[in-house]
Design a protein around this motif. Sequence first.
Motif, PDB file in Angstrom:
ATOM      1  N   ALA A  77      17.032  -7.638  -8.103  1.00 28.66           N
ATOM      2  CA  ALA A  77      16.884  -6.508  -7.179  1.00 28.66           C
ATOM      3  C   ALA A  77      15.737  -6.812  -6.216  1.00 28.66           C
ATOM      4  O   ALA A  77      14.720  -7.381  -6.611  1.00 28.66           O
ATOM      5  CB  ALA A  77      16.585  -5.235  -7.962  1.00 28.66           C
ATOM      6  N   LYS A  78      15.914  -6.451  -4.970  1.00 30.90           N
ATOM      7  CA  LYS A  78      14.927  -6.762  -3.929  1.00 30.90           C
ATOM      8  C   LYS A  78      14.288  -5.491  -3.378  1.00 30.90           C
ATOM      9  O   LYS A  78      14.975  -4.497  -3.125  1.00 30.90           O
ATOM     10  CB  LYS A  78      15.580  -7.538  -2.764  1.00 30.90           C
ATOM     11  N   LEU A  79      12.973  -5.565  -3.150  1.00 32.18           N
ATOM     12  CA  LEU A  79      12.212  -4.463  -2.574  1.00 32.18           C
ATOM     13  C   LEU A  79      12.811  -4.068  -1.227  1.00 32.18           C
ATOM     14  O   LEU A  79      13.145  -4.920  -0.411  1.00 32.18           O
ATOM     15  CB  LEU A  79      10.745  -4.877  -2.403  1.00 32.18           C
ATOM     16  N   GLU A  80      12.970  -2.792  -1.002  1.00 31.85           N
ATOM     17  CA  GLU A  80      13.497  -2.147   0.197  1.00 31.85           C
ATOM     18  C   GLU A  80      15.011  -2.276   0.340  1.00 31.85           C
ATOM     19  O   GLU A  80      15.609  -1.470   1.020  1.00 31.85           O
ATOM     20  CB  GLU A  80      12.772  -2.600   1.468  1.00 31.85           C
ATOM     21  N   GLU A  81      15.633  -3.254  -0.292  1.00 28.85           N
ATOM     22  CA  GLU A  81      17.098  -3.332  -0.295  1.00 28.85           C
ATOM     23  C   GLU A  81      17.672  -2.554  -1.478  1.00 28.85           C
ATOM     24  O   GLU A  81      18.682  -1.874  -1.335  1.00 28.85           O
ATOM     25  CB  GLU A  81      17.570  -4.785  -0.403  1.00 28.85           C
ATOM     26  N   ASP A  82      17.017  -2.688  -2.632  1.00 30.17           N
ATOM     27  CA  ASP A  82      17.533  -2.096  -3.866  1.00 30.17           C
ATOM     28  C   ASP A  82      16.599  -1.055  -4.493  1.00 30.17           C
ATOM     29  O   ASP A  82      17.039  -0.221  -5.267  1.00 30.17           O
ATOM     30  CB  ASP A  82      17.808  -3.197  -4.893  1.00 30.17           C
ATOM     31  N   PHE A  83      15.304  -1.114  -4.196  1.00 31.33           N
ATOM     32  CA  PHE A  83      14.350  -0.131  -4.727  1.00 31.33           C
ATOM     33  C   PHE A  83      13.207   0.057  -3.739  1.00 31.33           C
ATOM     34  O   PHE A  83      12.965  -0.789  -2.878  1.00 31.33           O
ATOM     35  CB  PHE A  83      13.823  -0.548  -6.103  1.00 31.33           C
ATOM     36  N   LEU A  84      12.523   1.193  -3.858  1.00 30.65           N
ATOM     37  CA  LEU A  84      11.443   1.544  -2.943  1.00 30.65           C
ATOM     38  C   LEU A  84      10.154   1.801  -3.723  1.00 30.65           C
ATOM     39  O   LEU A  84      10.141   2.621  -4.641  1.00 30.65           O
ATOM     40  CB  LEU A  84      11.809   2.799  -2.143  1.00 30.65           C
ATOM     41  N   THR A  85       9.103   1.094  -3.354  1.00 36.62           N
ATOM     42  CA  THR A  85       7.786   1.276  -3.958  1.00 36.62           C
ATOM     43  C   THR A  85       6.766   0.572  -3.082  1.00 36.62           C
ATOM     44  O   THR A  85       7.144  -0.158  -2.158  1.00 36.62           O
ATOM     45  CB  THR A  85       7.745   0.738  -5.407  1.00 36.62           C
ATOM     46  N   ALA A  86       5.508   0.772  -3.373  1.00 36.98           N
ATOM     47  CA  ALA A  86       4.459   0.064  -2.631  1.00 36.98           C
ATOM     48  C   ALA A  86       4.539  -1.424  -2.943  1.00 36.98           C
ATOM     49  O   ALA A  86       4.851  -1.817  -4.069  1.00 36.98           O
ATOM     50  CB  ALA A  86       3.090   0.609  -3.007  1.00 36.98           C
ATOM     51  N   ASP A  87       4.256  -2.255  -1.955  1.00 39.04           N
ATOM     52  CA  ASP A  87       4.264  -3.698  -2.132  1.00 39.04           C
ATOM     53  C   ASP A  87       2.890  -4.143  -2.636  1.00 39.04           C
ATOM     54  O   ASP A  87       1.871  -3.622  -2.212  1.00 39.04           O
ATOM     55  CB  ASP A  87       4.580  -4.381  -0.800  1.00 39.04           C
ATOM     56  N   GLY A  88       2.861  -5.093  -3.538  1.00 36.11           N
ATOM     57  CA  GLY A  88       1.601  -5.618  -4.054  1.00 36.11           C
ATOM     58  C   GLY A  88       1.058  -4.798  -5.215  1.00 36.11           C
ATOM     59  O   GLY A  88       1.663  -3.824  -5.659  1.00 36.11           O
ATOM     60  N   TYR A  89      -0.098  -5.232  -5.702  1.00 38.59           N
ATOM     61  CA  TYR A  89      -0.730  -4.539  -6.828  1.00 38.59           C
ATOM     62  C   TYR A  89      -1.337  -3.217  -6.379  1.00 38.59           C
ATOM     63  O   TYR A  89      -1.914  -3.125  -5.313  1.00 38.59           O
ATOM     64  CB  TYR A  89      -1.810  -5.406  -7.478  1.00 38.59           C
ATOM     65  N   GLN A  90      -1.195  -2.201  -7.229  1.00 35.67           N
ATOM     66  CA  GLN A  90      -1.800  -0.883  -7.025  1.00 35.67           C
ATOM     67  C   GLN A  90      -2.763  -0.643  -8.174  1.00 35.67           C
ATOM     68  O   GLN A  90      -2.489  -1.035  -9.303  1.00 35.67           O
ATOM     69  CB  GLN A  90      -0.730   0.206  -7.072  1.00 35.67           C
ATOM     70  N   THR A  91      -3.865   0.007  -7.904  1.00 35.83           N
ATOM     71  CA  THR A  91      -4.802   0.354  -8.958  1.00 35.83           C
ATOM     72  C   THR A  91      -4.416   1.710  -9.535  1.00 35.83           C
ATOM     73  O   THR A  91      -4.294   2.686  -8.806  1.00 35.83           O
ATOM     74  CB  THR A  91      -6.243   0.401  -8.418  1.00 35.83           C
ATOM     75  N   ILE A  92      -4.222   1.755 -10.837  1.00 39.29           N
ATOM     76  CA  ILE A  92      -3.904   2.991 -11.542  1.00 39.29           C
ATOM     77  C   ILE A  92      -5.168   3.405 -12.293  1.00 39.29           C
ATOM     78  O   ILE A  92      -5.646   2.681 -13.161  1.00 39.29           O
ATOM     79  CB  ILE A  92      -2.729   2.790 -12.529  1.00 39.29           C
ATOM     80  N   ASN A  93      -5.726   4.549 -11.919  1.00 42.10           N
ATOM     81  CA  ASN A  93      -6.994   5.014 -12.497  1.00 42.10           C
ATOM     82  C   ASN A  93      -6.756   6.027 -13.602  1.00 42.10           C
ATOM     83  O   ASN A  93      -5.872   6.883 -13.498  1.00 42.10           O
ATOM     84  CB  ASN A  93      -7.866   5.639 -11.408  1.00 42.10           C
ATOM     85  N   ILE A 108       2.800   8.005 -15.531  1.00 40.58           N
ATOM     86  CA  ILE A 108       4.174   7.626 -15.186  1.00 40.58           C
ATOM     87  C   ILE A 108       4.231   7.258 -13.708  1.00 40.58           C
ATOM     88  O   ILE A 108       3.783   8.018 -12.851  1.00 40.58           O
ATOM     89  CB  ILE A 108       5.151   8.769 -15.499  1.00 40.58           C
ATOM     90  N   ILE A 109       4.779   6.086 -13.433  1.00 44.65           N
ATOM     91  CA  ILE A 109       4.998   5.613 -12.072  1.00 44.65           C
ATOM     92  C   ILE A 109       6.511   5.667 -11.831  1.00 44.65           C
ATOM     93  O   ILE A 109       7.284   5.058 -12.578  1.00 44.65           O
ATOM     94  CB  ILE A 109       4.500   4.162 -11.873  1.00 44.65           C
ATOM     95  N   THR A 110       6.923   6.389 -10.795  1.00 46.27           N
ATOM     96  CA  THR A 110       8.344   6.532 -10.491  1.00 46.27           C
ATOM     97  C   THR A 110       8.728   5.608  -9.342  1.00 46.27           C
ATOM     98  O   THR A 110       8.065   5.577  -8.310  1.00 46.27           O
ATOM     99  CB  THR A 110       8.669   7.992 -10.115  1.00 46.27           C
ATOM    100  N   VAL A 111       9.805   4.849  -9.557  1.00 46.37           N
ATOM    101  CA  VAL A 111      10.340   3.935  -8.543  1.00 46.37           C
ATOM    102  C   VAL A 111      11.754   4.397  -8.209  1.00 46.37           C
ATOM    103  O   VAL A 111      12.606   4.490  -9.099  1.00 46.37           O
ATOM    104  CB  VAL A 111      10.344   2.477  -9.049  1.00 46.37           C
ATOM    105  N   SER A 112      11.997   4.708  -6.952  1.00 48.72           N
ATOM    106  CA  SER A 112      13.323   5.145  -6.514  1.00 48.72           C
ATOM    107  C   SER A 112      14.203   3.942  -6.230  1.00 48.72           C
ATOM    108  O   SER A 112      13.738   2.929  -5.706  1.00 48.72           O
ATOM    109  CB  SER A 112      13.198   5.990  -5.241  1.00 48.72           C
TER     110      SER A 112
END
Length: 158
Positions: A77-93, A108-112
């Motif tokens: 699955a490819k980013l923006e073609e098959d799923f939507l989320t921020a690109d790269g590492y995200q800091t979860i605090n 919980i992190i939700t990915v559409s």
Amino acid sequence: MARPSSFDGNLGLDTLRDISIFERRPLRREDEVPSSTYSVSSSGDVEEGGDIEFVIRRSGGLTSAGSVQFQVKNGSAKLEEDFLTADGYQTINFEALEASSGNYVEKIITVSTVDDEEIEMDEFLMAVLRASSPYDQIAGMTARAVIENNDEIAKYSM
């Protein structure tokens, strides 16, 4: 402080007097940095157009704030073609909790996922964790989720 004009690999007595020596001692209880253990899991397979939930669990060291790095990576699955989320590492605090709050806390992190019209195979993506602190441990570094295709080949009859 006198400095040698060139260094020949030998430390003379004058040079040794200019070097600061740091005391090594065991950590005292008040010096300790509480460590946490992080893991990630997936809600499992989802049909195109649905949401995938990645659960990040933090245990141990909950009385101080903590963070972990989270990234969703392409599989088939490819980013923006098959799923939507921020690109790269995200800091979860994670906020500090009271000592009696329990053994773990979750976010919980939700990915559409994208509901396209393409007839394709089921595809997968991965969630990855990376420690933010050298004191923390990653118990479950990756989680996999499958996006199930919901498109069918049209059947025509004449």
